[in-house]
Design an enzyme around this catalytic site. Structure first.
Site, PDB file in Angstrom:
ATOM      1  N   TYR A 249      -4.814 -33.117  56.487  1.00 28.20           N
ATOM      2  CA  TYR A 249      -4.960 -31.578  57.281  1.00 28.20           C
ATOM      3  C   TYR A 249      -5.886 -30.810  57.058  1.00 28.20           C
ATOM      4  O   TYR A 249      -6.452 -30.837  55.979  1.00 28.20           O
ATOM      5  CB  TYR A 249      -3.906 -30.277  57.707  1.00 28.20           C
ATOM      6  CG  TYR A 249      -4.891 -29.445  58.939  1.00 28.20           C
ATOM      7  CD1 TYR A 249      -4.622 -29.793  60.471  1.00 28.20           C
ATOM      8  CD2 TYR A 249      -5.530 -28.519  58.203  1.00 28.20           C
ATOM      9  CE1 TYR A 249      -5.252 -28.308  61.296  1.00 28.20           C
ATOM     10  CE2 TYR A 249      -6.087 -27.502  59.177  1.00 28.20           C
ATOM     11  CZ  TYR A 249      -5.461 -27.800  60.478  1.00 28.20           C
ATOM     12  OH  TYR A 249      -6.699 -27.165  61.147  1.00 28.20           O
TER      13      TYR A 249
ATOM     14  N   GLU B 148     -10.876 -29.943  63.331  1.00 27.94           N
ATOM     15  CA  GLU B 148     -10.453 -30.131  63.316  1.00 27.94           C
ATOM     16  C   GLU B 148     -10.308 -31.334  63.285  1.00 27.94           C
ATOM     17  O   GLU B 148     -10.700 -31.606  63.900  1.00 27.94           O
ATOM     18  CB  GLU B 148      -9.325 -28.594  64.205  1.00 27.94           C
ATOM     19  CG  GLU B 148      -7.704 -29.251  63.693  1.00 27.94           C
ATOM     20  CD  GLU B 148      -6.977 -28.106  64.542  1.00 27.94           C
ATOM     21  OE1 GLU B 148      -6.337 -27.496  64.063  1.00 27.94           O
ATOM     22  OE2 GLU B 148      -6.458 -29.031  65.148  1.00 27.94           O
TER      23      GLU B 148
END
Length: 360
Positions: free
Chosen positions: A95, A183
């Site tokens: 992530y 992201e």
């Protein structure tokens, strides 16, 4: 403003951030050359769990999935396009996100070795695997800083250089685009040791519009030009008020009584029947269960608001409505609501309590 995944990835490519080979489609395709993933292009999170990400090995299977997704609603948002990308031989998933920490008044890089799931799940289940790095906006962010972050995360040395390069480039995207959130989840390393952004999220600051060509983005052309302020949230109760402070207070009370706001929608002062109808139309685009409307009538007339509510009430019989209404033409407004069987109260607390009870 939120950008679609395919738009975010086009920007990533300009910054030399590798992404899977792919293309956008809005109708069945002629040929699928490799096993692929077909992803609904909607501006909501959790689309995989909602059936918005499917896999195909053949052209026939791909077209079945495309027909299934186009026109479908994912968390209340209609799918008009899909992104078709090569299926990756994934070995590791990470992530990576960059946002603004408003308490610290700084950009923060967030990295975790537990990619492929929501960051909220990582924070809940394995918080020790989340590494944060705060950036001083007055100083330059340099590649060695990204390498230090990855060392702290415990990444093996043979992966650090490539992943650090992605972090450095992604920060430049965030900075140059006036981002509020960027992201990659997951950032993947494949079995043949390639590092790619398998997903991409980019939200940009509307107030920086004068510095950018936002007209190139889908969200801009669809941007709501109406007179009310709207912010989408994750809950299932639409919250509508006239005035920002009143609407925020309404959201607080909904939360206090166990509800979850689906949106902040401020219709402003002086709203008429048509404005209320448009506002409800906007709120009801989402998959919601209830609507709480909180009106203090000054230049906004309660009877106009009531007439605007009635149309939505009959068009959406499955949705529960509760209204708190006081002020100009209050009696006339209440008569209209009573005649049509729409619950109203003089107290915000009672109106919200009634709505929560109806939803149970």
């Amino acid at each position: 403003m939120k950008l679609h995944e395919y738009e975010a990835k086009e920007i990533f490519k300009k910054y030399k951030i590798p992404v899977p080979n792919g293309f956008v489609a809005s109708k069945p395709i002629k040929e699928l050359k490799t096993p692929s993933v077909i992803k609904a292009q909607v501006l909501v999170g959790g689309r995989g769990k909602a059936g918005g990400i499917l896999f195909a090995d053949t052209t026939k299977e791909a077209n079945q999935h495309i027909k299934k997704l186009i026109g479908k609603k994912i968390k209340g948002e209609k799918v008009n396009k899909v992104l078709i990308e090569e299926k990756l031989p994934i070995k590791y998933e990470y992530y990576l996100g960059i946002t603004i920490d408003r308490a610290e008044k700084k950009p923060v890089i967030i990295f975790s070795t537990e990619g492929g799931v929501d960051i909220e799940e990582i924070a809940k289940n394995t918080p020790e695997k989340i590494i944060k790095y705060y950036i001083d906006p007055q100083n330059e962010f340099l590649p060695y800083m990204a390498r230090n972050l990855l060392k702290e995360a415990g990444l093996p040395s043979n992966r650090i250089s490539k992943v650090a390069d992605i972090i450095y480039k992604l920060y430049n995207v965030f900075k140059d685009m006036d981002g509020t959130l960027v992201e990659i989840n997951p950032l993947v390393i494949t079995k043949d040791k390639k590092v790619l952004a398998a997903d991409g999220v980019l939200n940009v600051d509307d107030d920086a519009e004068y510095r950018h060509d936002y007209a190139q983005f889908e969200s801009y052309s669809e941007k709501d030009k109406s007179e009310f302020a709207y912010v989408e949230l994750d809950g299932d109760i639409a919250v509508i008020g006239n005035g920002a402070g009143l609407t925020l207070a309404s959201m607080d009370i909904v939360k206090e009584y166990g509800g979850a706001p689906a949106c902040f929608l401020d219709i402003g002062g002086g709203s008429d029947k048509e404005t209320v109808e448009k506002a409800l139309e906007k709120a009801l685009e989402k998959d919601i269960k209830g609507v709480f409307i909180n009106i203090l009538g000054g230049i906004t007339r309660c009877d106009e608001v009531a007439m605007g509510i009635v149309k939505a009430y009959y068009e959406h019989p499955e949705i529960k409505f509760s209204v708190r209404m006081m002020g100009t033409n209050e009696e006339e407004g209440r008569k209209i609501l009573t005649k049509n069987g729409i619950p109203f109260e003089s107290s915000m607390e009672y109106a919200v309590e009634k709505l929560i009870d109806m939803l149970k």
